[in-house]
Design a protein around this motif. Structure first.
Motif, PDB file in Angstrom:
ATOM      1  N   GLU A 620       0.813  -1.218   0.000  1.00  0.00           N
ATOM      2  CA  GLU A 620       0.000   0.000   0.000  1.00  0.00           C
ATOM      3  C   GLU A 620       0.847   1.270   0.000  1.00  0.00           C
ATOM      4  N   ARG A 621       2.009   1.228   0.619  1.00  0.00           N
ATOM      5  CA  ARG A 621       2.934   2.346   0.713  1.00  0.00           C
ATOM      6  C   ARG A 621       2.292   3.594   1.307  1.00  0.00           C
ATOM      7  N   PRO A 622       1.659   3.472   2.499  1.00  0.00           N
ATOM      8  CA  PRO A 622       1.201   4.687   3.172  1.00  0.00           C
ATOM      9  C   PRO A 622       2.361   5.560   3.632  1.00  0.00           C
ATOM     10  N   ILE A 623       3.499   4.941   3.848  1.00  0.00           N
ATOM     11  CA  ILE A 623       4.736   5.682   4.116  1.00  0.00           C
ATOM     12  C   ILE A 623       5.828   5.088   3.242  1.00  0.00           C
ATOM     13  N   SER A 624       6.804   5.882   2.926  1.00  0.00           N
ATOM     14  CA  SER A 624       7.916   5.446   2.093  1.00  0.00           C
ATOM     15  C   SER A 624       9.204   5.943   2.701  1.00  0.00           C
ATOM     16  N   VAL A 631       4.848   9.291  14.800  1.00  0.00           N
ATOM     17  CA  VAL A 631       4.139   8.130  15.311  1.00  0.00           C
ATOM     18  C   VAL A 631       4.573   7.899  16.752  1.00  0.00           C
ATOM     19  N   ASN A 632       3.613   7.619  17.612  1.00  0.00           N
ATOM     20  CA  ASN A 632       3.871   7.336  19.029  1.00  0.00           C
ATOM     21  C   ASN A 632       4.709   8.424  19.692  1.00  0.00           C
ATOM     22  N   GLY A 633       4.464   9.677  19.308  1.00  0.00           N
ATOM     23  CA  GLY A 633       5.214  10.784  19.895  1.00  0.00           C
ATOM     24  C   GLY A 633       6.604  10.971  19.339  1.00  0.00           C
ATOM     25  N   GLN A 634       6.997  10.143  18.369  1.00  0.00           N
ATOM     26  CA  GLN A 634       8.315  10.250  17.749  1.00  0.00           C
ATOM     27  C   GLN A 634       8.161  10.858  16.358  1.00  0.00           C
ATOM     28  N   MET A 635       9.043  11.792  16.019  1.00  0.00           N
ATOM     29  CA  MET A 635       8.988  12.467  14.734  1.00  0.00           C
ATOM     30  C   MET A 635      10.352  12.366  14.072  1.00  0.00           C
ATOM     31  N   GLY A 636      10.347  12.024  12.792  1.00  0.00           N
ATOM     32  CA  GLY A 636      11.608  11.911  12.070  1.00  0.00           C
ATOM     33  C   GLY A 636      11.393  11.403  10.665  1.00  0.00           C
ATOM     34  N   TYR A 637      12.483  11.070  10.001  1.00  0.00           N
ATOM     35  CA  TYR A 637      12.455  10.603   8.616  1.00  0.00           C
ATOM     36  C   TYR A 637      12.547   9.079   8.573  1.00  0.00           C
ATOM     37  N   VAL A 638      11.785   8.483   7.676  1.00  0.00           N
ATOM     38  CA  VAL A 638      11.821   7.029   7.484  1.00  0.00           C
ATOM     39  C   VAL A 638      13.086   6.690   6.695  1.00  0.00           C
ATOM     40  N   ARG A 639      13.937   5.864   7.280  1.00  0.00           N
ATOM     41  CA  ARG A 639      15.186   5.495   6.619  1.00  0.00           C
ATOM     42  C   ARG A 639      15.175   4.080   6.061  1.00  0.00           C
ATOM     43  N   ASP A 640      14.391   3.193   6.649  1.00  0.00           N
ATOM     44  CA  ASP A 640      14.391   1.807   6.160  1.00  0.00           C
ATOM     45  C   ASP A 640      13.091   1.135   6.593  1.00  0.00           C
ATOM     46  N   ILE A 641      12.506   0.376   5.664  1.00  0.00           N
ATOM     47  CA  ILE A 641      11.297  -0.399   5.946  1.00  0.00           C
ATOM     48  C   ILE A 641      11.609  -1.856   5.674  1.00  0.00           C
ATOM     49  N   ARG A 644       9.770  -6.603   9.402  1.00  0.00           N
ATOM     50  CA  ARG A 644       9.387  -6.649  10.815  1.00  0.00           C
ATOM     51  C   ARG A 644       9.236  -5.274  11.435  1.00  0.00           C
ATOM     52  N   SER A 645      10.070  -4.327  11.043  1.00  0.00           N
ATOM     53  CA  SER A 645      10.057  -3.027  11.691  1.00  0.00           C
ATOM     54  C   SER A 645      10.479  -1.959  10.697  1.00  0.00           C
ATOM     55  N   THR A 646      10.316  -0.727  11.131  1.00  0.00           N
ATOM     56  CA  THR A 646      10.694   0.431  10.329  1.00  0.00           C
ATOM     57  C   THR A 646      11.637   1.308  11.157  1.00  0.00           C
ATOM     58  N   ARG A 647      12.693   1.769  10.531  1.00  0.00           N
ATOM     59  CA  ARG A 647      13.687   2.591  11.219  1.00  0.00           C
ATOM     60  C   ARG A 647      13.444   4.060  10.887  1.00  0.00           C
ATOM     61  N   ILE A 648      13.296   4.859  11.946  1.00  0.00           N
ATOM     62  CA  ILE A 648      13.055   6.292  11.801  1.00  0.00           C
ATOM     63  C   ILE A 648      14.250   7.037  12.384  1.00  0.00           C
ATOM     64  N   ASN A 660       6.163  -2.622  12.730  1.00  0.00           N
ATOM     65  CA  ASN A 660       5.277  -2.319  11.613  1.00  0.00           C
ATOM     66  C   ASN A 660       3.813  -2.344  12.020  1.00  0.00           C
ATOM     67  N   ALA A 661       3.471  -3.162  13.007  1.00  0.00           N
ATOM     68  CA  ALA A 661       2.077  -3.218  13.440  1.00  0.00           C
ATOM     69  C   ALA A 661       1.611  -1.863  13.975  1.00  0.00           C
ATOM     70  N   ASP A 662       2.487  -1.103  14.623  1.00  0.00           N
ATOM     71  CA  ASP A 662       2.111   0.221  15.121  1.00  0.00           C
ATOM     72  C   ASP A 662       1.828   1.186  13.977  1.00  0.00           C
ATOM     73  N   LEU A 663       2.511   1.027  12.869  1.00  0.00           N
ATOM     74  CA  LEU A 663       2.293   1.900  11.725  1.00  0.00           C
ATOM     75  C   LEU A 663       0.998   1.578  10.996  1.00  0.00           C
ATOM     76  N   ILE A 664       0.532   0.332  11.117  1.00  0.00           N
ATOM     77  CA  ILE A 664      -0.701  -0.071  10.436  1.00  0.00           C
ATOM     78  C   ILE A 664      -1.917   0.170  11.317  1.00  0.00           C
ATOM     79  N   SER A 665      -1.819  -0.195  12.585  1.00  0.00           N
ATOM     80  CA  SER A 665      -2.981  -0.102  13.471  1.00  0.00           C
ATOM     81  C   SER A 665      -3.050   1.212  14.237  1.00  0.00           C
ATOM     82  N   GLY A 666      -1.947   1.936  14.361  1.00  0.00           N
ATOM     83  CA  GLY A 666      -1.922   3.184  15.122  1.00  0.00           C
ATOM     84  C   GLY A 666      -2.109   4.403  14.231  1.00  0.00           C
ATOM     85  N   GLN A 667      -2.092   5.560  14.864  1.00  0.00           N
ATOM     86  CA  GLN A 667      -2.236   6.831  14.151  1.00  0.00           C
ATOM     87  C   GLN A 667      -0.855   7.343  13.758  1.00  0.00           C
TER      88      GLN A 667
END
Length: 782
Positions: A620-624, A631-641, A644-648, A660-667
């Motif tokens: 779906e690529r909601p983020i790239s 997300v979860n009070g953390q702000m930054g640039y997405v460096r790797d997807i 299992r997880s995404t590095r910000i 990754n579950a937090d990025l799909i189910s969370g705000q």
């Protein structure tokens, strides 16, 4: 001793090679009751009379406990030949069996209710009978191979018992005076026998065969030259190599030092060969002379190890930082061990002449062996003292080597003491075996150290000094050398080459898991195919990332998602292809995997959830990659997807790993999704009484003048609220690149402060009135 061990090692390698050649493909069509042997030849079925006769004869010999070692070895070789044929027959009719099984699968399972058509039932019964007939030779071959393996194991066990019995045969001790007399008589008789034979040969006018004199002289002269000048040439070669560059000098030094071992041994072999060819010595003396090269090899092998590892020079490669005095002492003792070993070889050769009393021969050989044990104990003690002299702050690798060397030294000391005690109490065979095998093992370990250093120096010469210090390849090569040395050490300690060949044969045959047989060949096929698939996948990913996708109109996020998806798909395809190529039948493991999946599912719910979420993110690529998200009070640039997880990467330059579950189910707030345009809000407060229209005009001019603000739509100036201390305004403007929102806010604030100061507009600060309930207390009134 060394000659016997080397011969045994060569025999083991030949047996392993013969076993590998025997494993050939089997034709698919083999009549029932027959199996296929090596090279595709049809062998006798396991129920035939010839095989049953071999089984009955072997069983009778084993039950009676009779038969010589030579006879048992021949019988064992016959069983191995039969078993090779049966093992080859285990895959008989493979193609036809697969075809018939496919036909049965095409017919499907019989219906649970109702009757099946008669033609289909008859066809299924015929195919099942045919399948049973085709599988019969394979089952019979497997059963016969198992029977042969069992008989071979019983023969090996009996041979081991006989060897242990001979090893612990007790002879008279040193306190037996009769044995001393027999030993003296043996020495006198052997010297007299050799002298008499030699005198008789010369008295009889022995003449060499026609044409043998030139060859004998040539061999003798060549041998004398090597013995005379070999060591001198070796010393010059080593000295020349030491003057080369660092790595070249080390490599050349080790290679040149082989002259200490090879040249004198070759010279002794040529000299003795020339003497024997001349027919001047008699048969008994010729038999003794044949062992002279082996005695020379014992001495110069010890000399080579001593000079290579314990030379007194400061730059000599040594396992520990020994002081020069200790080096000289260790080197001298090792050379003496080599000399005494050479004496043992010659005395043993003389003792084999004629019928010798075992007790007398053992007593003669006991003294040089006791001297070897004493020197071995002293050398081991020097190593132990050197291993315990390391500092507390040394590297972990050095500490490990010292600990390993200390362990080897302690074992050698124990072996020297135990071997000496066994010799003194009469167990001559066991004591000499312990001492000689320990000495030969230490010699082999020293050779391994030199080979490992040579490999390391060669790698440094190719890859450079920096790679030699940090690369894992030299360590892996050292581990391979250690693994290859294990069979040699086993042979040195009395393991028969046939037993090693049996272990290798069983290892090569693999082991059974359900209907699947796993073997080293299949595992190697799996590794090679998967490695090739993995390499091709990485090549395709690199081509997509650098050649193909940059020519398209896809954004960077879509490119990265496509590259990652191609990687996951390629790895899965490589694993599947590797399993199919290796021939693994995993159908029988479905039940096991199904049972395990229940427990794994409960324990790995989060991992599976994150994995599925990662797949959704890639599709779906909601983020790239490169997006600015919150997300979860953390702000930054997405460096790797990943799956299992995404590095910000935050603005503090720290990495935050978000499941990754937090990025799909969370705000998730994506500030740069689709484009970089974004809004900036700049709050401004002015004092009460200020001209609000003038304030609005100034704020509008400041917003429109900033280069990052777009004018369509134009900036908006809002009069928001009447605050406690100020009139609150806001600038709301659209930026060309939202990544600069903080910079824009700062620059606008600077400009607003300057403009307000020029216009006389006051920026208020909170004011508070303080009321004192009892002011008289401050004046001191009561």
């Amino acid at each position: 001793m060394i000659r016997a061990r080397l011969a045994a090692l060569v025999a083991a390698l030949l047996l392993a090679l013969a076993g590998a050649v025997a494993a050939q493909d089997v034709p698919p069509d083999v009549p029932p009751g027959e199996v296929v042997g090596p090279a595709g030849q049809t062998a006798l079925a396991p129920e035939r009379a010839e095989w049953r006769q071999v089984v009955e004869r072997t069983t009778a010999i084993l039950e009676q406990g009779e038969g010589s070692s030579f006879g048992l070895e021949r019988l064992r070789a016959e069983l191995v030949s039969w078993r090779d044929q049966f093992l080859a027959g285990r895959d008989a009719n493979a193609g036809r069996i697969e075809t018939v099984a496919s036909q049965l699968d095409a017919l499907g399972a019989p219906p649970e209710e109702g009757e099946e058509p008669e033609r289909i039932a008859e066809r299924r019964a015929a195919l099942q009978g045919r399948l049973a007939d085709l599988r019969a030779p394979r089952l019979l071959a497997a059963e016969a191979a198992a029977e042969a393996s069992g008989l071979i194991s019983e023969i090996d066990a009996q041979l081991r018992r006989e060897a242990m019995g001979r090893l612990f045969d007790r002879l008279p001790t040193v306190l037996d005076l009769a044995a001393w007399g027999a030993a003296g008589a043996l020495v006198v008789s052997r010297v007299d026998t050799l002298a008499t034979e030699t005198a008789a040969r010369f008295a009889g006018g022995v003449t060499p065969p026609d044409g043998a004199v030139p060859g004998a002289l040539l061999l003798a002269v060549a041998g004398l030259v090597l013995l005379t000048f070999g060591l001198r040439l070796t010393r010059r070669a080593v000295g020349w190599s030491t003057a080369r560059t660092a790595w070249a000098g080390d490599v050349a030094r080790i290679v040149a030092s082989l002259g200490y071992l090879l040249l004198p041994t070759a010279g002794a072999s040529l000299l003795i060969g020339g003497i024997i060819v001349s027919r001047l010595p008699g048969p008994l003396l010729s038999e003794v002379l044949q062992d002279v090269p082996w005695a020379v090899l014992n001495y110069f092998a010890a000399l080579w190890v001593a000079d290579s590892l314990f030379a007194p020079e400061a730059d000599a490669p040594v396992p520990l930082d020994f002081k020069p005095e200790r080096r000289r002492r260790v080197r001298r003792r090792i050379v003496w061990i080599g000399l005494l070993s050479a004496i043992v070889v010659l005395l043993a050769s003389i003792g084999r002449i004629g019928e010798a009393d075992p007790a007398a021969a053992a007593l003669i050989l006991m003294w040089p062996r006791l001297a070897i044990a004493a020197l071995l104990f002293l050398v081991a003690r020097d190593f132990l003292d050197g291993a315990q002299s390391g500092g507390e702050e040394e590297l972990a690798e050095t500490a490990f080597r010292r600990a390993l060397l200390s362990l080897v030294a302690r074992v050698a000391m124990v072996a020297a003491v135990v071997g000496s005690l066994l010799l003194l109490v009469g167990y001559a065979a066991a004591g000499s075996a312990v001492i000689s095998d320990t000495t030969n093992t230490l010699l082999l370990l020293a050779i391994l150290i030199l080979i490992e250093k040579l490999v390391f120096d060669l790698y440094v010469a190719v890859a450079g000094p920096e790679a030699g210090q940090s690369s894992l390849i030299p360590v892996i090569l050292g581990g391979v050398l250690v693994i290859l040395a294990v069979p040699m050490i086993a042979i040195l300690w009395g393991v028969r080459p046939e037993e090693l060949a049996e272990l290798w044969s069983r290892f090569r045959a693999g082991f059974q898991i359900g209907e699947t047989r796993l073997s080293p060949t299949e595992f190697l096929t799996f590794v090679i195919v998967f490695a090739l698939g993995y390499g091709i996948t990485r090549l395709i990913q690199s081509s997509l990332r650098s050649v193909l996708l940059p020519r398209t109109r896809m954004d960077i996020g879509a490119r990265n998602a496509l590259v990652a998806g191609a990687g996951y798909l390629g790895i899965f395809a490589a694993a599947l292809l590797a399993v199919i190529s290796a021939g693994f039948d995993l159908s029988s493991l479905v039940v096991i995997f199904g049972a395990l999946s229940v427990g794994i599912g409960f324990g790995l719910q989060n991992i599976v959830s994150n994995f599925v979420s990662g797949i959704i993110l890639l599709i779906e690529r909601p983020i790239s990659e490169g997006d600015w998200i919150e997300v979860n009070g953390q702000m930054g640039y997405v460096r790797d997807i990943s799956v299992r997880s995404t590095r910000i990467e935050t603005f503090d330059r720290t990495d935050v790993i978000v499941p990754n579950a937090d990025l799909i189910s969370g705000q998730v707030t994506n500030w740069t999704r689709g484009n970089l345009v974004g809004r900036v809000i700049v709050p401004v407060g002015v004092a009460y009484g200020s001209d609000t229209e003038k304030v609005t005009a100034i704020l509008r001019e400041v917003a429109e003048a900033h280069p990052m603000v777009v004018l369509t739509p134009p900036p908006t100036i809002l009069f928001r609220t009447f605050g406690d201390s100020s009139l609150n305004f806001e600038i709301r403007a659209i930026l060309r690149d939202v990544n600069f929102v903080l910079n824009v806010q700062s620059e606008m604030n600077h400009e607003i402060a300057r403009r307000f100061a020029e216009a006389g507009i006051e920026v208020p600060f909170p004011q508070r009135d303080l009321w004192l309930r009892n002011p008289q207390t401050l004046r001191g009134e009561t």
